[in-house]
Design an enzyme around this catalytic site. Sequence first.
Site, PDB file in Angstrom:
ATOM      1  N   GLU A 275       0.970  -1.220   0.220  1.00 54.92           N
ATOM      2  CA  GLU A 275      -0.097  -0.057   0.410  1.00 54.92           C
ATOM      3  C   GLU A 275       0.858   1.157   0.045  1.00 54.92           C
ATOM      4  OE1 GLU A 275      -2.724  -0.660   3.309  1.00 54.92           O
ATOM      5  OE2 GLU A 275      -4.074  -1.879   1.799  1.00 54.92           O
ATOM      6  N   ASP A 354      -8.574  -9.161   3.508  1.00 48.05           N
ATOM      7  CA  ASP A 354      -8.053  -8.025   4.583  1.00 48.05           C
ATOM      8  C   ASP A 354      -9.472  -7.943   5.465  1.00 48.05           C
ATOM      9  OD1 ASP A 354      -7.026  -5.903   5.780  1.00 48.05           O
ATOM     10  OD2 ASP A 354      -7.390  -4.377   4.235  1.00 48.05           O
ATOM     11  N   GLU A 382     -12.504  -2.704  11.799  1.00 52.09           N
ATOM     12  CA  GLU A 382     -12.469  -2.042  10.535  1.00 52.09           C
ATOM     13  C   GLU A 382     -13.772  -2.184   9.553  1.00 52.09           C
ATOM     14  OE1 GLU A 382      -8.764  -2.101   8.622  1.00 52.09           O
ATOM     15  OE2 GLU A 382      -9.409  -0.837   6.786  1.00 52.09           O
TER      16      GLU A 382
END
Length: 668
Positions: A275, A354, A382
Amino acid sequence: EKLTSYRAWLQYEQIENQDYVSKIKPFVQHVAVDLACDEIIDNALIEWQTGLSSMFQINASIIKDGSVDKGLVLKLDQDYQEDAYVLRASDDQLILTGGSSRAILYGVFHILRLIQRRALLAGLSIKETPKNKIRMINHWDDMNGSVERGYAGKSFFFDDYQFIKDRQRVYDYARLLSSVGINALTINNVNVHRIETELVTDTFLSDVKQTSDIFNQYGITMYLSINYAAPVELGVLTTADPLDEDVIAFWGKTAKHVYDVVPNLGGFLVKADSENRPGPFTYGRDHAQGANMLGKAVEPYGGKVIWRCFVYNNKQDWRDRKTDRARAAYDHFKPLDGEFNDNVILQIKNGPMDFQVREPVSPLIGELENTNQFLEFQIAQEYLGQQRHLVYLIPQWKEVLEFDTYAKGENTKVKDIVSGEVFDNKIAGIVAVTNVGIDYNWTGHTIAQLNFYGYGRLIWNPDLTSEEIALEWIKQTFGHDPKTIETIMKMVMPSWEAYENYTSPLGIGWMVNVSHHYGPNIDGYEYDMWGTYHFADRNGIGVDRTIATGTGYTGQYHAENRDLYESIETCPDELLLFFHHVPYTHVLKSGKTVIQHIYDTHHKGVEQVEEMIANWDSLADKVDERRHQDVKERLSHQLWSAKEWRDTINSYFYRKSGIADEQNRKIY
Ligand code: GCW
């Protein structure tokens, strides 16, 4: 006076039941310390006295260099494993023998936990050895005070590009961590920005040392996340090439200095080539070269390098149907097995994508036979409602830990691989991204404390059931009223399933708003560069990851799992769309079509939240007002959000497929 919620599960409420008090008192009047004291033992004794004075209103006397015939005796036994301890009780004497000071601290917390749960001590005989040697927490805290994916307020380590000087909260946090057996942590984000790059320099090293000292006193080793490109970022060199002599010298010097100032530092955690973070790829080097260069730099000081496997192409063209993000960790790291230094550990996320609500287990786990590894979970929710939704995560993690990889034949479970037992690793364990912040209750949602508590308990002993863990936490946190316990159990146990029901279906994941990841946005990640697609059209949905016709991802598993997932017949319903592209009319093992499953689960999920609310409302006079009100507000938001999910998903798929709901419920 600390707020009830701030104390989390260390409530130490006064015990009213006099019968129980009289049975326990003989064990707790005196403590004989039959070992050399150090900071950790001192803290164990402080904890003991705090707990007892609060629960029994007694001041336990501490007898050093003496014995007691009634009370608690603390002993060391060097033959025990470092963190192992034994608790043995006669009628009025309790002997706690530990393999180290830290084990004594854990044993003291264990007794306090038993008392908070109103267990009897007479006749007790317990031996505890943690399954995982390293039990770690990762913070994603930035020095500006924000927390990446933080849902419980700002950082309690940093603010305004400085360490927070009042470290009371760090002490309180260290208590919570050690009470559930956590023995390692990083304090700063794996995305290391400009200022955090300086954590390994004199700008911050004395603060690093002071913080590390606090954790050490509770048996916790602190690590730092570092910037792979530090030599460039700090303006010292123009390259971070791991084979460059100057780069090697830079890290050698840096490590030496860091360890001069902070001799107990655990080491470095690195997110590289991930990332947009820098890494060895920039210089045409591989990850073994990158990690080993750092490993060698910290080796003289007993340091470790933890290297994350979350490496994938995040600039993917959505038109490219060949590239499959799910394959990335395995494709990058499997070929490097055996090439890493002894003090390097690869950190692998539990799933190949993820931290979604439902993913298969990462196929890399079990494939590294000659490499140290950590399994990485995320306690921060998240993608699971961001601590505004009540979601109990232990059931999800248990599925991961119990998963049979077949890596060494049948019954090669993830829990035995990551503990280091299967491949005889010297360094092994589990890590998770934390869910705490400066909020008065630590976790934003008070019930999200259970995921923090449960994480520690589960990785200590993966054989504890989700029910046992939840019960432990509820009794310590909310007391002993049977109705309260039963009601909260009814809320938490089905909560992961409920969340899955009203969000993205059948293992497909994503369908959230871009970047902040909250709330429904079905095509949010569809025409984007992140490798996160569902491929829904008017006929069907799902990602073909088979060997026969898809990306070949199923081939990364051992034969048994490969075949299980490869065939539409045997692929489990809950992961069907992760592995296969199917028509909406495909009939699941449940007997329902995919489209009807989508409609039904989305209605059911909302109903499950309504039940949670009814349950919580029934506790209005059982739970103190602040905690009750706070959870109530979050639950009503959760209901609103669940309806938003239900209606968005159901309308979307009705519009795509044109197939009506058999039950004719409202579609927009
Ligand atoms: O899930 C993603 C998060 C990023 C995070 C990244 C990672 C710290 O959205 O915020 O960055 O994973 O795990 O590195």
